[in-house]
Design a protein around this motif. Sequence first.
Motif, PDB file in Angstrom:
ATOM      1  N   ILE A 196       0.851  -1.187   0.000  1.00 39.81           N
ATOM      2  CA  ILE A 196       0.000   0.000   0.000  1.00 39.81           C
ATOM      3  C   ILE A 196       0.884   1.232   0.000  1.00 39.81           C
ATOM      4  CG2 ILE A 196      -1.740   1.322   1.265  1.00 39.81           C
ATOM      5  CD1 ILE A 196      -1.594  -2.194   2.190  1.00 39.81           C
ATOM      6  N   PRO A 197       1.131   1.816  -1.162  1.00 40.56           N
ATOM      7  CA  PRO A 197       1.828   3.096  -1.200  1.00 40.56           C
ATOM      8  C   PRO A 197       0.797   4.218  -1.098  1.00 40.56           C
ATOM      9  CG  PRO A 197       1.717   2.138  -3.420  1.00 40.56           C
ATOM     10  CD  PRO A 197       0.818   1.317  -2.537  1.00 40.56           C
ATOM     11  N   GLY A 198       1.143   5.309  -0.433  1.00 38.32           N
ATOM     12  CA  GLY A 198       0.178   6.416  -0.400  1.00 38.32           C
ATOM     13  C   GLY A 198       0.580   7.557   0.506  1.00 38.32           C
ATOM     14  N   ARG A 199      -0.274   8.599   0.474  1.00 38.24           N
ATOM     15  CA  ARG A 199      -0.044   9.798   1.288  1.00 38.24           C
ATOM     16  C   ARG A 199      -0.468   9.555   2.736  1.00 38.24           C
ATOM     17  NH1 ARG A 199      -1.109  12.761  -3.516  1.00 38.24           N
ATOM     18  NH2 ARG A 199      -3.325  12.254  -3.458  1.00 38.24           N
ATOM     19  N   THR A 200       0.309  10.103   3.648  1.00 44.27           N
ATOM     20  CA  THR A 200      -0.012  10.018   5.075  1.00 44.27           C
ATOM     21  C   THR A 200       0.266  11.389   5.695  1.00 44.27           C
ATOM     22  OG1 THR A 200       2.216   9.137   5.344  1.00 44.27           O
ATOM     23  CG2 THR A 200       0.424   7.536   5.316  1.00 44.27           C
ATOM     24  N   TYR A 201      -0.294  11.628   6.903  1.00 37.91           N
ATOM     25  CA  TYR A 201      -0.263  12.989   7.469  1.00 37.91           C
ATOM     26  C   TYR A 201       0.063  12.964   8.959  1.00 37.91           C
ATOM     27  CZ  TYR A 201      -2.953  13.647   3.191  1.00 37.91           C
ATOM     28  OH  TYR A 201      -3.366  13.621   1.892  1.00 37.91           O
ATOM     29  N   ARG A 202       1.005  13.797   9.356  1.00 32.07           N
ATOM     30  CA  ARG A 202       1.246  13.995  10.788  1.00 32.07           C
ATOM     31  C   ARG A 202       1.611  15.457  11.034  1.00 32.07           C
ATOM     32  NH1 ARG A 202       4.506   8.425  12.597  1.00 32.07           N
ATOM     33  NH2 ARG A 202       3.173   7.065  11.345  1.00 32.07           N
ATOM     34  N   HIS A 203       1.228  15.939  12.204  1.00 30.17           N
ATOM     35  CA  HIS A 203       1.471  17.341  12.560  1.00 30.17           C
ATOM     36  C   HIS A 203       2.939  17.499  12.925  1.00 30.17           C
ATOM     37  CE1 HIS A 203       1.270  21.150  14.688  1.00 30.17           C
ATOM     38  NE2 HIS A 203       0.121  21.351  14.092  1.00 30.17           N
ATOM     39  N   ASP A 204       3.769  17.665  11.924  1.00 28.75           N
ATOM     40  CA  ASP A 204       5.212  17.621  12.105  1.00 28.75           C
ATOM     41  C   ASP A 204       5.846  18.369  10.935  1.00 28.75           C
ATOM     42  OD1 ASP A 204       7.496  16.859  13.354  1.00 28.75           O
ATOM     43  OD2 ASP A 204       7.188  14.696  13.108  1.00 28.75           O
ATOM     44  N   SER A 205       6.782  19.280  11.206  1.00 26.08           N
ATOM     45  CA  SER A 205       7.369  20.021  10.085  1.00 26.08           C
ATOM     46  C   SER A 205       8.759  20.549  10.427  1.00 26.08           C
ATOM     47  CB  SER A 205       6.447  21.190   9.715  1.00 26.08           C
ATOM     48  OG  SER A 205       6.881  21.779   8.528  1.00 26.08           O
ATOM     49  N   ASP A 206       9.779  19.998   9.780  1.00 22.07           N
ATOM     50  CA  ASP A 206      11.147  20.523   9.859  1.00 22.07           C
ATOM     51  C   ASP A 206      11.917  20.032   8.638  1.00 22.07           C
ATOM     52  OD1 ASP A 206      12.132  17.886  10.350  1.00 22.07           O
ATOM     53  OD2 ASP A 206      11.729  18.111  12.495  1.00 22.07           O
ATOM     54  N   GLN A 207      13.257  20.067   8.689  1.00 18.67           N
ATOM     55  CA  GLN A 207      14.017  19.742   7.466  1.00 18.67           C
ATOM     56  C   GLN A 207      13.776  18.319   6.973  1.00 18.67           C
ATOM     57  OE1 GLN A 207      18.137  20.876   7.487  1.00 18.67           O
ATOM     58  NE2 GLN A 207      18.516  19.899   5.510  1.00 18.67           N
ATOM     59  N   THR A 208      13.428  17.404   7.902  1.00 20.36           N
ATOM     60  CA  THR A 208      13.248  16.013   7.474  1.00 20.36           C
ATOM     61  C   THR A 208      11.801  15.545   7.596  1.00 20.36           C
ATOM     62  OG1 THR A 208      13.948  15.319   9.676  1.00 20.36           O
ATOM     63  CG2 THR A 208      15.612  15.281   7.937  1.00 20.36           C
ATOM     64  N   HIS A 209      10.895  16.448   8.030  1.00 20.01           N
ATOM     65  CA  HIS A 209       9.481  16.063   8.147  1.00 20.01           C
ATOM     66  C   HIS A 209       8.587  17.101   7.489  1.00 20.01           C
ATOM     67  CE1 HIS A 209      11.418  13.955  11.522  1.00 20.01           C
ATOM     68  NE2 HIS A 209      10.537  13.012  11.282  1.00 20.01           N
ATOM     69  N   THR A 210       7.625  16.623   6.684  1.00 20.72           N
ATOM     70  CA  THR A 210       6.588  17.499   6.128  1.00 20.72           C
ATOM     71  C   THR A 210       5.247  16.984   6.642  1.00 20.72           C
ATOM     72  OG1 THR A 210       6.656  16.102   4.153  1.00 20.72           O
ATOM     73  CG2 THR A 210       7.808  18.195   4.030  1.00 20.72           C
ATOM     74  N   PRO A 211       4.259  17.876   6.815  1.00 21.60           N
ATOM     75  CA  PRO A 211       2.964  17.427   7.375  1.00 21.60           C
ATOM     76  C   PRO A 211       2.313  16.342   6.517  1.00 21.60           C
ATOM     77  CG  PRO A 211       3.065  19.833   7.242  1.00 21.60           C
ATOM     78  CD  PRO A 211       4.294  19.316   6.558  1.00 21.60           C
ATOM     79  N   MET A 212       2.573  16.367   5.223  1.00 22.97           N
ATOM     80  CA  MET A 212       2.111  15.288   4.341  1.00 22.97           C
ATOM     81  C   MET A 212       3.348  14.553   3.882  1.00 22.97           C
ATOM     82  SD  MET A 212       1.738  14.062   1.112  1.00 22.97           S
ATOM     83  CE  MET A 212       2.429  15.430   0.189  1.00 22.97           C
ATOM     84  N   PHE A 213       3.339  13.250   3.974  1.00 22.79           N
ATOM     85  CA  PHE A 213       4.482  12.472   3.496  1.00 22.79           C
ATOM     86  C   PHE A 213       3.957  11.158   2.918  1.00 22.79           C
ATOM     87  CE2 PHE A 213       4.735   9.508   7.158  1.00 22.79           C
ATOM     88  CZ  PHE A 213       3.913  10.169   8.056  1.00 22.79           C
ATOM     89  N   HIS A 214       4.874  10.307   2.463  1.00 19.79           N
ATOM     90  CA  HIS A 214       4.419   9.076   1.796  1.00 19.79           C
ATOM     91  C   HIS A 214       4.991   7.846   2.471  1.00 19.79           C
ATOM     92  CE1 HIS A 214       3.965  12.220  -1.207  1.00 19.79           C
ATOM     93  NE2 HIS A 214       3.013  11.482  -1.737  1.00 19.79           N
ATOM     94  N   GLN A 215       4.156   6.837   2.564  1.00 21.15           N
ATOM     95  CA  GLN A 215       4.582   5.562   3.129  1.00 21.15           C
ATOM     96  C   GLN A 215       4.261   4.461   2.153  1.00 21.15           C
ATOM     97  OE1 GLN A 215       2.675   4.433   6.775  1.00 21.15           O
ATOM     98  NE2 GLN A 215       4.447   5.029   7.974  1.00 21.15           N
ATOM     99  N   VAL A 216       5.015   3.373   2.274  1.00 21.71           N
ATOM    100  CA  VAL A 216       4.552   2.141   1.640  1.00 21.71           C
ATOM    101  C   VAL A 216       4.591   1.068   2.721  1.00 21.71           C
ATOM    102  CG1 VAL A 216       6.851   1.575   0.716  1.00 21.71           C
ATOM    103  CG2 VAL A 216       4.814   0.470  -0.226  1.00 21.71           C
ATOM    104  N   GLU A 217       3.475   0.388   2.850  1.00 19.35           N
ATOM    105  CA  GLU A 217       3.437  -0.731   3.779  1.00 19.35           C
ATOM    106  C   GLU A 217       3.192  -1.997   2.996  1.00 19.35           C
ATOM    107  OE1 GLU A 217       1.657  -0.408   7.830  1.00 19.35           O
ATOM    108  OE2 GLU A 217       0.960   1.507   7.039  1.00 19.35           O
ATOM    109  N   GLY A 218       3.626  -3.109   3.576  1.00 18.97           N
ATOM    110  CA  GLY A 218       3.392  -4.405   2.953  1.00 18.97           C
ATOM    111  C   GLY A 218       2.727  -5.324   3.955  1.00 18.97           C
ATOM    112  N   LEU A 219       1.950  -6.266   3.451  1.00 19.08           N
ATOM    113  CA  LEU A 219       1.250  -7.202   4.337  1.00 19.08           C
ATOM    114  C   LEU A 219       1.164  -8.565   3.671  1.00 19.08           C
ATOM    115  CD1 LEU A 219      -0.678  -7.615   6.903  1.00 19.08           C
ATOM    116  CD2 LEU A 219      -2.550  -7.166   5.288  1.00 19.08           C
TER     117      LEU A 219
END
Length: 360
Positions: A196-219
């Motif tokens: 499952i690749p896709g957009r994910t969101y966390r309240h976090d923002s600095d040089q290595t974190h953006t509030p929207m980012f992407h993950q891929v999970e496998g199952l």
Amino acid sequence: MTDLNQLERDLLTQVEAAGDEAALETVRVSALGKKGSVSELLKTLGAMTPEERKERGPLINGLRDKVQGAIAARKETLGEAALEARLSAERIDVTLPVPEAPESRGRIHPISQVIEELTAIFADMGFSVAEGPDIETDYLNFTALNFPEGHPAREMHDTFFLAPDEKGERKVLRTHTSPVQIRTMTSKAPPIRVIIPGRTYRHDSDQTHTPMFHQVEGLVIDKQANIAHLKWILEEFCKAFFEVEQVKMRFRPSFFPFTEPSAEVDIQCSRKGGEIRFGEGTDWLEILGCGMVHPNVLRNCGLDPDEYQGFAWGMGIDRIAMLKYGMPDLRPFFEADVRWLNHYGFRPLDIPSLVSGLTS
Ligand code: 2NL
């Protein structure tokens, strides 16, 4: 009686004076059109005595033929002149640089490129791709994944909550892609092999974190799916993705609410002068988290943990894109700056090369 010679001189002068085809057409209509000067003369023939007609007929018809001939000749001259004008106006300067065709001017964003690459790698191992909504219920994002109510693990995710709906339910922007795995387990029978690749969101923002980012999970869910399979899949993925023959991996015990046991995975690398290479050297770099799916998660999805077991993993797409393609800062990924995209993006019709990725 009309002076035919005078009329002829007038008409031929007008024909010669016509500067373009439209002007020529006006002259033609005024002479040969239904109510044109020559047509009107032709009409007078009917009312003449045979003698008169014999004398005037050939003169008037001759006039018509001359005017027609002059118009045709003028038309040809004007046509040639118009063509000449076009040819010299449209002359092409072959020394000008060739503009890039629109379909090859666009660039593929590194995130899209990396999603394509990892989808191809996992597809070779029998995985299909699943997708789900970005806005999720609290149940699918947390509860079904064995995050207890009021547990600090929920705070760990710095969740964006939406305003409560009519029923008082607070939806969330998914903090990971795991809810899609829950949806898959509750809607499909095992064996399951999905990424499952896709957009994910966390309240976090600095040089290595953006509030929207992407993950891929496998199952993977099956009767005998075990940690040995998990390790093999992850090793094959890392070798294929980073394009190396072999790579050492290190599994460190960790904790996730949804897996037991859980591990964080490091891959072998070397760091020389700001450059990272994988599959060599003595350094380690963390790239993903994984584990055996927690029995509570299986039960929440209606699966019997005594019959089925499985494993899952998750990693940051943005991060592995930065590592593979040497991009130092995460923030410009999502700033839509065309200069950045021209530099780091991929050509849609490119031939794979050493500088732009060998993975097809
Ligand atoms: C990380 C760790 C992980 C999972 C994700 C998962 C999903 C279900 C059940 C069990 Cl439905 N596990 N996903 C498991 C372990 C780790 O992600 O660090 N991601 C960036």
